[in-house]
Design a protein around this motif. Structure first.
Motif, PDB file in Angstrom:
ATOM      1  N   TYR A   1      -2.011  -6.781   4.887  1.00 55.35           N
ATOM      2  CA  TYR A   1      -0.786  -6.114   4.370  1.00 55.35           C
ATOM      3  C   TYR A   1      -0.235  -5.478   5.900  1.00 55.35           C
ATOM      4  CZ  TYR A   1      -3.114  -6.059   0.059  1.00 55.35           C
ATOM      5  OH  TYR A   1      -3.938  -6.502  -1.012  1.00 55.35           O
ATOM      6  N   VAL A   2       1.106  -6.305   6.111  1.00 58.02           N
ATOM      7  CA  VAL A   2       1.620  -6.165   7.294  1.00 58.02           C
ATOM      8  C   VAL A   2       2.559  -4.956   7.036  1.00 58.02           C
ATOM      9  CG1 VAL A   2       3.347  -6.967   8.998  1.00 58.02           C
ATOM     10  CG2 VAL A   2       1.378  -8.395   8.045  1.00 58.02           C
ATOM     11  N   GLU A   3       2.095  -3.655   7.285  1.00 60.50           N
ATOM     12  CA  GLU A   3       2.897  -2.535   7.048  1.00 60.50           C
ATOM     13  C   GLU A   3       2.255  -1.288   7.909  1.00 60.50           C
ATOM     14  OE1 GLU A   3       2.333  -0.756   2.903  1.00 60.50           O
ATOM     15  OE2 GLU A   3       1.227  -2.575   2.728  1.00 60.50           O
ATOM     16  N   ASN A   4       3.096  -0.296   7.801  1.00 60.86           N
ATOM     17  CA  ASN A   4       2.563   0.984   8.439  1.00 60.86           C
ATOM     18  C   ASN A   4       2.417   1.932   7.364  1.00 60.86           C
ATOM     19  OD1 ASN A   4       4.619  -0.115  10.722  1.00 60.86           O
ATOM     20  ND2 ASN A   4       2.862   0.515  11.734  1.00 60.86           N
ATOM     21  N   ILE A   5       1.521   2.733   7.124  1.00 61.08           N
ATOM     22  CA  ILE A   5       1.355   3.382   6.066  1.00 61.08           C
ATOM     23  C   ILE A   5       1.171   5.093   6.616  1.00 61.08           C
ATOM     24  CG2 ILE A   5       0.199   1.843   4.325  1.00 61.08           C
ATOM     25  CD1 ILE A   5      -2.493   3.236   4.792  1.00 61.08           C
TER      26      ILE A   5
ATOM     27  N   THR B   1      -0.182   2.845  12.708  1.00 64.58           N
ATOM     28  CA  THR B   1      -0.469   1.933  11.638  1.00 64.58           C
ATOM     29  C   THR B   1      -0.676   2.913  10.670  1.00 64.58           C
ATOM     30  OG1 THR B   1      -1.200   0.074  13.169  1.00 64.58           O
ATOM     31  CG2 THR B   1      -1.951  -0.150  10.874  1.00 64.58           C
ATOM     32  N   VAL B   2      -1.535   3.784  10.579  1.00 60.86           N
ATOM     33  CA  VAL B   2      -1.779   4.865   9.596  1.00 60.86           C
ATOM     34  C   VAL B   2      -1.511   5.891   9.995  1.00 60.86           C
ATOM     35  CG1 VAL B   2      -3.724   5.679   8.148  1.00 60.86           C
ATOM     36  CG2 VAL B   2      -3.697   3.403   8.975  1.00 60.86           C
ATOM     37  N   THR B   3      -0.929   6.889   9.348  1.00 63.65           N
ATOM     38  CA  THR B   3      -0.653   8.265   9.638  1.00 63.65           C
ATOM     39  C   THR B   3      -1.383   9.352   8.621  1.00 63.65           C
ATOM     40  OG1 THR B   3       1.384   7.542  10.836  1.00 63.65           O
ATOM     41  CG2 THR B   3       1.408   9.996  10.092  1.00 63.65           C
TER      42      THR B   3
ATOM     43  N   ILE C   1       0.942  -0.943  -0.061  1.00 62.94           N
ATOM     44  CA  ILE C   1       0.012  -0.030   0.048  1.00 62.94           C
ATOM     45  C   ILE C   1       1.074   1.245   0.146  1.00 62.94           C
ATOM     46  CG2 ILE C   1      -1.784   1.405   1.388  1.00 62.94           C
ATOM     47  CD1 ILE C   1      -2.649  -1.495   2.552  1.00 62.94           C
ATOM     48  N   GLN C   2       2.009   1.207   0.693  1.00 65.53           N
ATOM     49  CA  GLN C   2       2.921   2.320   0.719  1.00 65.53           C
ATOM     50  C   GLN C   2       3.388   2.831  -0.535  1.00 65.53           C
ATOM     51  OE1 GLN C   2       2.913   4.292   3.696  1.00 65.53           O
ATOM     52  NE2 GLN C   2       3.938   5.775   1.912  1.00 65.53           N
ATOM     53  N   GLU C   3       3.847   1.617  -1.085  1.00 67.64           N
ATOM     54  CA  GLU C   3       4.545   1.811  -2.595  1.00 67.64           C
ATOM     55  C   GLU C   3       3.569   2.543  -3.432  1.00 67.64           C
ATOM     56  OE1 GLU C   3       5.593  -1.915  -3.721  1.00 67.64           O
ATOM     57  OE2 GLU C   3       7.521  -1.607  -2.865  1.00 67.64           O
ATOM     58  N   GLY C   4       2.085   2.177  -3.398  1.00 67.23           N
ATOM     59  CA  GLY C   4       1.012   2.705  -4.179  1.00 67.23           C
ATOM     60  C   GLY C   4       0.758   4.224  -3.758  1.00 67.23           C
ATOM     61  N   ILE C   5       0.677   4.650  -2.363  1.00 66.14           N
ATOM     62  CA  ILE C   5       0.730   5.877  -1.856  1.00 66.14           C
ATOM     63  C   ILE C   5       1.893   6.512  -2.432  1.00 66.14           C
ATOM     64  CG2 ILE C   5       0.795   7.198   0.137  1.00 66.14           C
ATOM     65  CD1 ILE C   5      -0.575   4.983   1.470  1.00 66.14           C
ATOM     66  N   ASN C   6       3.057   6.210  -2.358  1.00 68.67           N
ATOM     67  CA  ASN C   6       4.357   6.834  -2.789  1.00 68.67           C
ATOM     68  C   ASN C   6       4.329   7.301  -4.380  1.00 68.67           C
ATOM     69  OD1 ASN C   6       5.275   6.662  -0.282  1.00 68.67           O
ATOM     70  ND2 ASN C   6       6.758   5.231  -0.768  1.00 68.67           N
ATOM     71  N   ALA C   7       3.458   6.393  -5.213  1.00 68.13           N
ATOM     72  CA  ALA C   7       3.352   6.377  -6.548  1.00 68.13           C
ATOM     73  C   ALA C   7       2.225   7.457  -7.067  1.00 68.13           C
ATOM     74  CB  ALA C   7       3.347   5.270  -7.275  1.00 68.13           C
ATOM     75  N   SER C   8       1.458   7.825  -6.028  1.00 69.56           N
ATOM     76  CA  SER C   8       0.210   8.620  -6.077  1.00 69.56           C
ATOM     77  C   SER C   8       0.509   9.959  -6.408  1.00 69.56           C
ATOM     78  CB  SER C   8      -0.850   8.176  -5.317  1.00 69.56           C
ATOM     79  OG  SER C   8      -0.564   8.684  -3.982  1.00 69.56           O
ATOM     80  N   ALA C   9      -0.722  10.802  -6.732  1.00 68.56           N
ATOM     81  CA  ALA C   9      -0.570  12.209  -6.634  1.00 68.56           C
ATOM     82  C   ALA C   9      -1.794  12.686  -6.192  1.00 68.56           C
ATOM     83  CB  ALA C   9      -0.339  12.942  -8.024  1.00 68.56           C
TER      84      ALA C   9
ATOM     85  N   ASP D   1      -2.186  -4.427   8.960  1.00 69.56           N
ATOM     86  CA  ASP D   1      -1.801  -4.976  10.133  1.00 69.56           C
ATOM     87  C   ASP D   1      -0.234  -4.178  10.547  1.00 69.56           C
ATOM     88  OD1 ASP D   1      -0.396  -6.348  12.232  1.00 69.56           O
ATOM     89  OD2 ASP D   1      -1.362  -8.113  11.709  1.00 69.56           O
ATOM     90  N   GLY D   2      -0.174  -3.273  11.421  1.00 68.91           N
ATOM     91  CA  GLY D   2       0.902  -2.515  11.701  1.00 68.91           C
ATOM     92  C   GLY D   2       1.837  -3.305  12.345  1.00 68.91           C
ATOM     93  N   GLY D   3       1.894  -4.555  12.455  1.00 67.39           N
ATOM     94  CA  GLY D   3       3.088  -5.632  12.984  1.00 67.39           C
ATOM     95  C   GLY D   3       3.487  -5.446  14.368  1.00 67.39           C
ATOM     96  N   GLN D   4       2.530  -4.794  15.205  1.00 63.10           N
ATOM     97  CA  GLN D   4       2.750  -4.430  16.658  1.00 63.10           C
ATOM     98  C   GLN D   4       4.119  -3.488  16.754  1.00 63.10           C
ATOM     99  OE1 GLN D   4       2.684  -8.287  18.513  1.00 63.10           O
ATOM    100  NE2 GLN D   4       0.403  -8.256  18.444  1.00 63.10           N
ATOM    101  N   ASN D   5       4.199  -2.823  15.712  1.00 66.30           N
ATOM    102  CA  ASN D   5       5.431  -1.909  15.656  1.00 66.30           C
ATOM    103  C   ASN D   5       4.923  -0.597  16.890  1.00 66.30           C
ATOM    104  OD1 ASN D   5       7.681   0.193  15.444  1.00 66.30           O
ATOM    105  ND2 ASN D   5       7.641  -0.296  13.343  1.00 66.30           N
TER     106      ASN D   5
END
Length: 98
Positions: A45-49, A78-80, A25-33, A69-73
Motif C-alpha cells: 500500500y503506497v500511502e502515508n497513514i 509513513t505512519v503518524t 488503509i487511510q480510507e479505512g481509518i477515515n471511516a472508522s470509529a 510504503d510511504g513512497g519516499q515522501n
C-alpha cells in the motif's frame, strides 16, 4: 409462572476490510470509529497513514507480506500518531518502508 428474558446488547467495534470495503488503509481509518479494527489484506500500500486521533487497531495480514510504503515522501512520516491517540491505538503486522 412468568419468565422474562433480558437480552443485553454487547458493543463490539466494527471490522473494516482493506481492500474489500475501502481501497486504501487511510480510507479505512477515515471511516472508522474508536474501538474499530481496520483489517488489511496482504499487499503493498503506497500511502502515508494518519490515525487522526482515533483509538483503533490497524492490523495487517502478515508482516512479511503486508507493506505500507510511504513512497519516499520526505515531508511526511509513513505512519503518524500525533493527535492524542491512546495506548489502544495499535498498528500491527506490517513492514513499514520509505
Amino acid at each position: 409462572m412468568i419468565f422474562a428474558v433480558v437480552l443485553m446488547a454487547c458493543s463490539f467495534g466494527a471490522t473494516i476490510n482493506v481492500p474489500g470495503d475501502y481501497t486504501t488503509i487511510q480510507e479505512g481509518i477515515n471511516a472508522s470509529a474508536d474501538g474499530d479494527t481496520v483489517s488489511v489484506a496482504t499487499g503493498t500500500y503506497v500511502e502515508n497513514i494518519n490515525f487522526s486521533g482515533k483509538n483503533i487497531a490497524v492490523i495487517g495480514a502478515d508482516s512479511s507480506n503486508t507493506i505500507i510504503d510511504g513512497g519516499q515522501n520526505g515531508n511526511l512520516s509513513t505512519v503518524t500518531f500525533a493527535s492524542g491517540e491512546e495506548s489502544s491505538a495499535i498498528l500491527m503486522n506490517f513492514t513499514i518502508q520509505n
